[in-house]
Scaffold this motif. Sequence first.
Motif, PDB file in Angstrom:
ATOM      1  N   UNK A 152      -8.471 -24.371  29.562  1.00 16.75           N
ATOM      2  CA  UNK A 152      -8.341 -22.918  29.624  1.00 16.75           C
ATOM      3  C   UNK A 152      -9.744 -22.354  29.424  1.00 16.75           C
ATOM      4  N   UNK A 153     -10.223 -21.568  30.362  1.00 15.76           N
ATOM      5  CA  UNK A 153     -11.602 -21.105  30.324  1.00 15.76           C
ATOM      6  C   UNK A 153     -11.710 -19.797  29.532  1.00 15.76           C
ATOM      7  N   UNK A 154     -12.304 -19.897  28.354  1.00 18.06           N
ATOM      8  CA  UNK A 154     -12.534 -18.733  27.500  1.00 18.06           C
ATOM      9  C   UNK A 154     -14.030 -18.481  27.393  1.00 18.06           C
ATOM     10  N   UNK A 155     -14.402 -17.208  27.202  1.00 14.98           N
ATOM     11  CA  UNK A 155     -15.788 -16.904  26.869  1.00 14.98           C
ATOM     12  C   UNK A 155     -16.029 -17.332  25.421  1.00 14.98           C
ATOM     13  N   UNK A 156     -17.301 -17.376  25.019  1.00 17.23           N
ATOM     14  CA  UNK A 156     -17.619 -17.749  23.636  1.00 17.23           C
ATOM     15  C   UNK A 156     -16.980 -16.782  22.645  1.00 17.23           C
ATOM     16  N   UNK A 157     -16.990 -15.502  22.992  1.00 16.40           N
ATOM     17  CA  UNK A 157     -16.408 -14.506  22.096  1.00 16.40           C
ATOM     18  C   UNK A 157     -14.898 -14.678  21.998  1.00 16.40           C
ATOM     19  N   UNK A 158     -14.231 -14.898  23.121  1.00 18.65           N
ATOM     20  CA  UNK A 158     -12.789 -15.121  23.100  1.00 18.65           C
ATOM     21  C   UNK A 158     -12.454 -16.374  22.296  1.00 18.65           C
ATOM     22  N   UNK A 159     -13.265 -17.421  22.459  1.00 19.65           N
ATOM     23  CA  UNK A 159     -13.021 -18.663  21.731  1.00 19.65           C
ATOM     24  C   UNK A 159     -13.198 -18.443  20.227  1.00 19.65           C
ATOM     25  N   UNK A 160     -14.252 -17.727  19.847  1.00 23.88           N
ATOM     26  CA  UNK A 160     -14.483 -17.460  18.425  1.00 23.88           C
ATOM     27  C   UNK A 160     -13.341 -16.637  17.840  1.00 23.88           C
ATOM     28  N   UNK A 161     -12.868 -15.659  18.598  1.00 19.52           N
ATOM     29  CA  UNK A 161     -11.750 -14.835  18.150  1.00 19.52           C
ATOM     30  C   UNK A 161     -10.502 -15.693  17.931  1.00 19.52           C
ATOM     31  N   UNK A 162     -10.222 -16.585  18.874  1.00 23.82           N
ATOM     32  CA  UNK A 162      -9.049 -17.460  18.757  1.00 23.82           C
ATOM     33  C   UNK A 162      -9.167 -18.381  17.550  1.00 23.82           C
ATOM     34  N   UNK A 163     -10.341 -18.968  17.326  1.00 30.94           N
ATOM     35  CA  UNK A 163     -10.484 -19.885  16.199  1.00 30.94           C
ATOM     36  C   UNK A 163     -10.415 -19.158  14.859  1.00 30.94           C
ATOM     37  N   UNK A 164     -10.924 -17.921  14.792  1.00 31.16           N
ATOM     38  CA  UNK A 164     -10.814 -17.153  13.551  1.00 31.16           C
ATOM     39  C   UNK A 164      -9.350 -16.887  13.215  1.00 31.16           C
ATOM     40  N   UNK A 165      -8.567 -16.526  14.223  1.00 30.51           N
ATOM     41  CA  UNK A 165      -7.152 -16.261  13.985  1.00 30.51           C
ATOM     42  C   UNK A 165      -6.396 -17.537  13.641  1.00 30.51           C
ATOM     43  N   UNK A 166      -6.687 -18.611  14.366  1.00 33.63           N
ATOM     44  CA  UNK A 166      -5.964 -19.864  14.150  1.00 33.63           C
ATOM     45  C   UNK A 166      -6.274 -20.454  12.783  1.00 33.63           C
ATOM     46  N   UNK A 167      -7.537 -20.392  12.369  1.00 36.87           N
ATOM     47  CA  UNK A 167      -7.918 -20.975  11.079  1.00 36.87           C
ATOM     48  C   UNK A 167      -7.317 -20.209   9.903  1.00 36.87           C
ATOM     49  N   UNK A 168      -6.845 -18.981  10.142  1.00 37.20           N
ATOM     50  CA  UNK A 168      -6.182 -18.212   9.077  1.00 37.20           C
ATOM     51  C   UNK A 168      -4.774 -18.715   8.801  1.00 37.20           C
ATOM     52  N   UNK A 169      -4.268 -19.609   9.666  1.00 38.16           N
ATOM     53  CA  UNK A 169      -2.984 -20.295   9.450  1.00 38.16           C
ATOM     54  C   UNK A 169      -1.820 -19.333   9.217  1.00 38.16           C
ATOM     55  N   UNK A 170      -1.733 -18.319  10.083  1.00 46.08           N
ATOM     56  CA  UNK A 170      -0.598 -17.413  10.018  1.00 46.08           C
ATOM     57  C   UNK A 170      -0.802 -16.192   9.150  1.00 46.08           C
ATOM     58  N   UNK A 171      -1.890 -16.165   8.375  1.00 44.88           N
ATOM     59  CA  UNK A 171      -2.165 -14.981   7.562  1.00 44.88           C
ATOM     60  C   UNK A 171      -2.720 -13.866   8.447  1.00 44.88           C
ATOM     61  N   UNK A 172      -2.470 -12.624   8.055  1.00 44.83           N
ATOM     62  CA  UNK A 172      -2.982 -11.479   8.800  1.00 44.83           C
ATOM     63  C   UNK A 172      -4.496 -11.396   8.618  1.00 44.83           C
ATOM     64  N   UNK A 173      -5.197 -11.231   9.746  1.00 44.85           N
ATOM     65  CA  UNK A 173      -6.638 -10.986   9.713  1.00 44.85           C
ATOM     66  C   UNK A 173      -6.839  -9.542  10.159  1.00 44.85           C
ATOM     67  N   UNK A 174      -7.445  -8.737   9.313  1.00 41.47           N
ATOM     68  CA  UNK A 174      -7.576  -7.317   9.629  1.00 41.47           C
ATOM     69  C   UNK A 174      -8.573  -7.102  10.767  1.00 41.47           C
ATOM     70  N   UNK A 175      -8.471  -5.938  11.401  1.00 44.54           N
ATOM     71  CA  UNK A 175      -9.417  -5.602  12.457  1.00 44.54           C
ATOM     72  C   UNK A 175     -10.851  -5.599  11.927  1.00 44.54           C
ATOM     73  N   UNK A 176     -11.026  -5.063  10.719  1.00 49.23           N
ATOM     74  CA  UNK A 176     -12.366  -5.002  10.142  1.00 49.23           C
ATOM     75  C   UNK A 176     -12.927  -6.401   9.909  1.00 49.23           C
ATOM     76  N   UNK A 177     -12.085  -7.319   9.431  1.00 48.84           N
ATOM     77  CA  UNK A 177     -12.533  -8.693   9.213  1.00 48.84           C
ATOM     78  C   UNK A 177     -12.924  -9.364  10.522  1.00 48.84           C
ATOM     79  N   UNK A 178     -12.146  -9.154  11.567  1.00 43.80           N
ATOM     80  CA  UNK A 178     -12.455  -9.772  12.854  1.00 43.80           C
ATOM     81  C   UNK A 178     -13.736  -9.213  13.450  1.00 43.80           C
ATOM     82  N   UNK A 179     -13.930  -7.896  13.339  1.00 41.97           N
ATOM     83  CA  UNK A 179     -15.166  -7.296  13.846  1.00 41.97           C
ATOM     84  C   UNK A 179     -16.380  -7.868  13.123  1.00 41.97           C
ATOM     85  N   UNK A 180     -16.249  -8.050  11.808  1.00 44.62           N
ATOM     86  CA  UNK A 180     -17.377  -8.565  11.034  1.00 44.62           C
ATOM     87  C   UNK A 180     -17.623 -10.037  11.328  1.00 44.62           C
ATOM     88  N   UNK A 181     -16.552 -10.832  11.389  1.00 44.14           N
ATOM     89  CA  UNK A 181     -16.711 -12.276  11.545  1.00 44.14           C
ATOM     90  C   UNK A 181     -17.091 -12.678  12.969  1.00 44.14           C
TER      91      UNK A 181
END
Length: 229
Positions: free
Chosen positions: A152-181
């Motif tokens: 599946x072809x993702x950009x680096x930003x899309x990939x980073x976004x996916x890994x940040x969400x996945x590594x949270x293991x089901x916990x909510x990641x806020x918009x502010x946290x995602x923008x910062x990370x």
Amino acid sequence: MPAVSTRVLLVEDDAMISEALSLALADEGFDIECAATGEDGLELLERIQVDVVLLDLMLPGIDGLTVCRSVRGRGALPIIVITARADTQDVIAGLEAGADDYVTKPLVAGELAARIRALLRRAAPPPPSRFTLGGLEIRPDEESVLRNGSPVHLTRTEFRLLTELTSAEGKVVTREQLLQRVWDHDYFGDTRLLDVHIRRLRRKIEPDPDNPTLVLTVRGRGYQIASGS
């Protein structure tokens, strides 16, 4: 300070802006290549290798959105679009066309340099680990995603976004946290950047992007990976 070998392609038709920005970014340690039209920018990309593209949306001839789609169609090269109007659909259109980030005129060289550095940091290899999400296999060590063995072809930003969400293991990641990370800077309440990237990500990984089952919206808070995925 970036290494001299860090090459930035600036596609800007205003000669005064192009010259001033080139000098300012050169002082920040970047190696700048300039193009005055979208056609020239695409031609340069055929001949040279660059690390980041700075792309004005308002260009003569081929417009910036068309250039952005063309560059994105060639791979995951980071793109920052330049717009004169932050309060219109220009920003969303640029992000939907494949841009990773945006800046508005008048440009501040120091801020732009920080955005470029953030994009380059996101390009660094993530720590080795693997995740499964539905029918997806996410490989941070290889920066790749497979669906039933097919890439599946993702950009680096899309990939980073996916890994940040996945590594949270089901916990909510806020918009502010995602923008910062993911983007490494604050947007003072402007979540268009994030929301457009979530839509782009869903189009690539969800069986039905209009009814997502993997990346879920938690109203008023942020996003999470579906538990049990």
